[in-house]
Design an enzyme around this catalytic site. Structure first.
Site, short mmCIF file in Angstrom:
data_model
loop_
_atom_site.label_atom_id
_atom_site.label_comp_id
_atom_site.label_asym_id
_atom_site.label_seq_id
_atom_site.Cartn_x
_atom_site.Cartn_y
_atom_site.Cartn_z
N ASP A 25 45.97 -8.76 37.55
CA ASP A 25 47.39 -8.41 37.59
C ASP A 25 47.77 -8.03 39.02
OD1 ASP A 25 49.44 -7.21 35.09
OD2 ASP A 25 49.91 -6.77 37.19
N ASP B 142 47.47 -11.62 43.00
CA ASP B 142 48.71 -12.35 42.72
C ASP B 142 48.34 -13.77 42.32
OD1 ASP B 142 51.13 -13.71 42.90
OD2 ASP B 142 51.79 -12.62 44.69
N THR C 75 57.90 -17.90 25.50
CA THR C 75 59.00 -17.23 24.81
C THR C 75 59.85 -18.20 24.01
OG1 THR C 75 61.10 -16.11 25.25
CG2 THR C 75 60.26 -17.45 27.02
N ASP C 76 60.51 -17.68 22.98
CA ASP C 76 61.44 -18.53 22.20
C ASP C 76 62.70 -18.85 23.01
OD1 ASP C 76 62.60 -15.99 22.18
OD2 ASP C 76 62.94 -15.93 20.01
N GLU C 77 62.89 -18.14 24.15
CA GLU C 77 64.13 -18.33 24.91
C GLU C 77 64.20 -19.73 25.53
OE1 GLU C 77 65.34 -14.88 27.19
OE2 GLU C 77 64.21 -13.56 25.88
N TYR D 40 65.30 -17.01 33.86
CA TYR D 40 64.02 -16.61 33.24
C TYR D 40 63.53 -17.70 32.30
CZ TYR D 40 60.97 -14.53 29.70
OH TYR D 40 59.94 -14.30 28.80
N ALA E 157 64.46 -20.77 31.99
CA ALA E 157 64.22 -22.06 32.66
C ALA E 157 62.86 -22.05 33.36
CB ALA E 157 65.33 -22.34 33.67
N LYS F 152 60.24 -20.25 32.47
CA LYS F 152 59.20 -20.30 31.42
C LYS F 152 59.12 -21.72 30.85
CE LYS F 152 56.95 -17.41 29.92
NZ LYS F 152 55.62 -16.84 30.34
P1 NAD Z 1 55.92 -7.43 31.60
O1 NAD Z 1 56.99 -7.66 32.61
O2 NAD Z 1 55.82 -6.13 30.89
O3 NAD Z 1 54.48 -7.67 32.29
C1 NAD Z 1 54.25 -8.71 33.19
C2 NAD Z 1 52.93 -8.42 33.91
O4 NAD Z 1 52.67 -9.51 34.82
C3 NAD Z 1 52.98 -7.15 34.77
O5 NAD Z 1 51.81 -6.40 34.57
C4 NAD Z 1 53.05 -7.67 36.20
O6 NAD Z 1 52.46 -6.81 37.15
C5 NAD Z 1 52.28 -8.98 36.07
N1 NAD Z 1 52.67 -9.95 37.12
C6 NAD Z 1 53.94 -10.31 37.47
N2 NAD Z 1 53.90 -11.20 38.49
C7 NAD Z 1 52.57 -11.42 38.76
C8 NAD Z 1 51.89 -12.23 39.69
N3 NAD Z 1 52.55 -13.01 40.57
N4 NAD Z 1 50.52 -12.23 39.68
C9 NAD Z 1 49.85 -11.45 38.81
N5 NAD Z 1 50.44 -10.64 37.92
C10 NAD Z 1 51.79 -10.62 37.88
O7 NAD Z 1 56.04 -8.65 30.59
P2 NAD Z 1 55.77 -8.71 29.02
O8 NAD Z 1 57.01 -8.36 28.31
O9 NAD Z 1 54.50 -8.01 28.71
O10 NAD Z 1 55.56 -10.29 28.84
C11 NAD Z 1 54.28 -10.88 29.03
C12 NAD Z 1 54.38 -12.38 28.79
O11 NAD Z 1 54.84 -12.62 27.47
C13 NAD Z 1 55.35 -13.09 29.73
O12 NAD Z 1 54.78 -14.34 30.08
C14 NAD Z 1 56.60 -13.28 28.88
O13 NAD Z 1 57.32 -14.44 29.28
C15 NAD Z 1 55.99 -13.46 27.50
N6 NAD Z 1 56.86 -13.04 26.37
C16 NAD Z 1 57.42 -11.79 26.36
C17 NAD Z 1 58.19 -11.40 25.27
C18 NAD Z 1 58.80 -10.01 25.18
O14 NAD Z 1 59.54 -9.73 24.23
N7 NAD Z 1 58.51 -9.10 26.09
C19 NAD Z 1 58.40 -12.29 24.21
C20 NAD Z 1 57.82 -13.56 24.28
C21 NAD Z 1 57.03 -13.91 25.35
P1 TYD Z 2 66.34 -7.54 26.40
O1 TYD Z 2 65.51 -6.42 25.88
O2 TYD Z 2 66.66 -7.60 27.86
O3 TYD Z 2 65.61 -8.90 25.92
P2 TYD Z 2 66.15 -10.44 26.00
O4 TYD Z 2 67.33 -10.52 26.86
O5 TYD Z 2 64.97 -11.13 26.61
O6 TYD Z 2 66.41 -10.83 24.59
O7 TYD Z 2 67.71 -7.56 25.60
C1 TYD Z 2 67.77 -7.65 24.20
C2 TYD Z 2 69.22 -7.77 23.79
O8 TYD Z 2 69.90 -6.55 24.12
C3 TYD Z 2 69.96 -8.87 24.53
O9 TYD Z 2 70.91 -9.47 23.64
C4 TYD Z 2 70.70 -8.14 25.64
C5 TYD Z 2 70.99 -6.78 25.02
N1 TYD Z 2 71.01 -5.65 25.98
C6 TYD Z 2 72.12 -4.79 26.03
O10 TYD Z 2 73.10 -4.95 25.27
N2 TYD Z 2 72.11 -3.75 26.93
C7 TYD Z 2 71.05 -3.54 27.78
O11 TYD Z 2 71.10 -2.59 28.59
C8 TYD Z 2 69.92 -4.42 27.72
C9 TYD Z 2 68.74 -4.23 28.62
C10 TYD Z 2 69.94 -5.46 26.78
#
Ligand code: NAD
Ligand code: TYD
Length: 351
Positions: free
Chosen positions: A35, A61, A132-134, A157, A159, A161
């Site tokens: 990380d 990195d 991600t589903d996005e 984001y 795009a 992914k």
């Molecule tokens: P997060 O932002 O909490 O964690 C990302 C981690 O990646 C951090 O520890 C950061 O230090 C590390 N990182 C960032 N850039 C880096 C680099 N250049 N080299 C090495 N490490 C690096 O993210 P998260 O929410 O835990 O998401 C993790 C993965 O899951 C992502 O790929 C995200 O697209 C995917 N994902 C997240 C969600 C969600 O709801 N959070 C849902 C579906 C998929």
């Molecule tokens: P977020 O947790 O940023 O996840 P994602 O955009 O990846 O789905 O946001 C979840 C939902 O909540 C999204 O529809 C945007 C909304 N949101 C707010 O209304 N206010 C906020 O301050 C944030 C961070 C998100």
């Protein structure tokens, strides 16, 4: 299991849950967490496993190509679970370039480094790309994303992914790389950086700060407990078919405003405030640019073929999540103040 497993982004929200899950469940495997420790990465998330003999942390990195090649040669990973990414949609609107660099360039570096050590011996190897589903874009009021839904990413984001997903699939078709992918809905749970909706609002409620609801709060997300995501990743890594994608979702759609009202109610109870007190903090603000209306996942492929299903009801999971943040207010304070970077350096400077 005696494999050497690289987990990238293991100090982040989902990554720390995956690292902990694998370190505890597979004592004979070697789990290497790599990380960069950006603002979103925090080794405090892994305090409880940091001294386990089967765990190693590497600060690096994924964009640094030469170092990544060297690390792959040194550790000879059998499996890669790739989570490292820039992950927040709002940040991708204000600074899109860093998303292209980490999410796309970083991913191709890992693919190249894996290909370099696996060469023609790919049989038992796996490159798992966590997505991600996005990438599927935005739904109207009906329908679900399936694995066949056409990609239509709409934020920088998603795009970035989508670009990384395409590269992973291209390496399968072109070079026979043994890849698996999953596209998951919104996760919630402990250790999530308080910029995402649920931990941000928990933090603001405890501090009596406004709750900025984008637009009218009518956007819909499908929420999954992060522990269920960890189990899904394990299932797909060990039993998924090479070259395939699996959708992961909670079958748990919530309109933002309804979720926020539920969260306010739980917070009132936990903080011994009069009913309705936290809701007064709700503040409708300008909508996010290009805000996707609705995400909803059809995870029947994963459920039917690999026998996974979500375990936790949302109301119960949300209450557990609130309890965790309220019991870990020092963690929250350090992250919100940015002091965790200083704290990290003090704690880890002699390592
Ligand atoms: P997060 O932002 O909490 O964690 C990302 C981690 O990646 C951090 O520890 C950061 O230090 C590390 N990182 C960032 N850039 C880096 C680099 N250049 N080299 C090495 N490490 C690096 O993210 P998260 O929410 O835990 O998401 C993790 C993965 O899951 C992502 O790929 C995200 O697209 C995917 N994902 C997240 C969600 C969600 O709801 N959070 C849902 C579906 C998929
Ligand atoms: P977020 O947790 O940023 O996840 P994602 O955009 O990846 O789905 O946001 C979840 C939902 O909540 C999204 O529809 C945007 C909304 N949101 C707010 O209304 N206010 C906020 O301050 C944030 C961070 C998100």
């Amino acid at each position: 299991m005696t494999k050497s497993i690289l987990i990238t982004g293991g100090a982040g929200f989902i990554g720390s849950h995956i690292v902990r899950y694998f370190v505890e469940k597979y004592p004979d495997a070697h789990i290497i967490n790599l990380d960069k420790l950006t603002y979103a990465g925090n080794l405090e998330n892994l305090r409880d496993v940091e001294n386990c003999p089967n765990y190693t942390f590497i600060k690096n990195d994924i964009v640094e190509e030469q170092t990544m090649f060297r690390i792959f040669e040194q550790y000879q990973f059998d499996y890669v679970i790739h989570l490292a990414a820039e992950s927040h949609v709002d940040r991708s609107i204000s600074n899109p370039n860093s998303f292209v660099i980490t999410n796309i360039v970083g991913t191709i570096n890992l693919l190249n480094a894996a290909r370099n050590i696996w060469k023609d011996n790919m049989e038992e190897k796996r490159f798992y790309h966590v997505s991600t589903d996005e990438v599927y874009g935005s739904l109207g009021t009906t329908g679900y994303f399936t694995e066949e839904t056409k990609y239509d990413p709409r934020s920088p984001y998603s795009a970035s992914k989508a670009g990384s997903d395409h590269l992973v699939k291209a390496y399968f078709h072109t070079f026979n790389m043994p890849v698996v992918l999953s596209n998951c809905s919104n996760n919630y749970g402990s250790y999530q950086f308080p910029e995402k909706l649920i931990p941000l609002f928990i933090n603001n409620i405890r501090q009596n700060k406004p709750l900025p609801v984008y637009g009218k709060g009518e956007n819909i997300r499908d929420w999954l407990w992060v522990g269920d995501h960890a189990r899904a990743i394990e299932t797909i890594l060990l039993h998924g078919k090479v070259g395939e994608t699996y959708n992961i979702g909670g079958n748990n759609e919530w309109k933002n405003i309804d979720l926020i009202r539920l969260l306010c109610k739980i917070m009132d109870k936990k903080l011994h405030r009069p009913d309705g007190e936290s809701e007064k903090l709700i503040t409708f603000v300008k909508d996010r640019a290009g805000h996707d209306l609705r995400y909803a996942i059809d995870s029947s492929k994963l459920q039917n073929e690999l026998r996974w299903k979500p375990s936790l009801q949302f109301e119960e999971g949300l209450e557990k999540t609130v309890d965790w943040y309220l019991h870990n207010q020092e963690w929250l304070d350090r992250i919100v103040s940015g002091d965790y970077l200083k704290y990290y350096e003090e704690q880890y400077k002699n390592r």
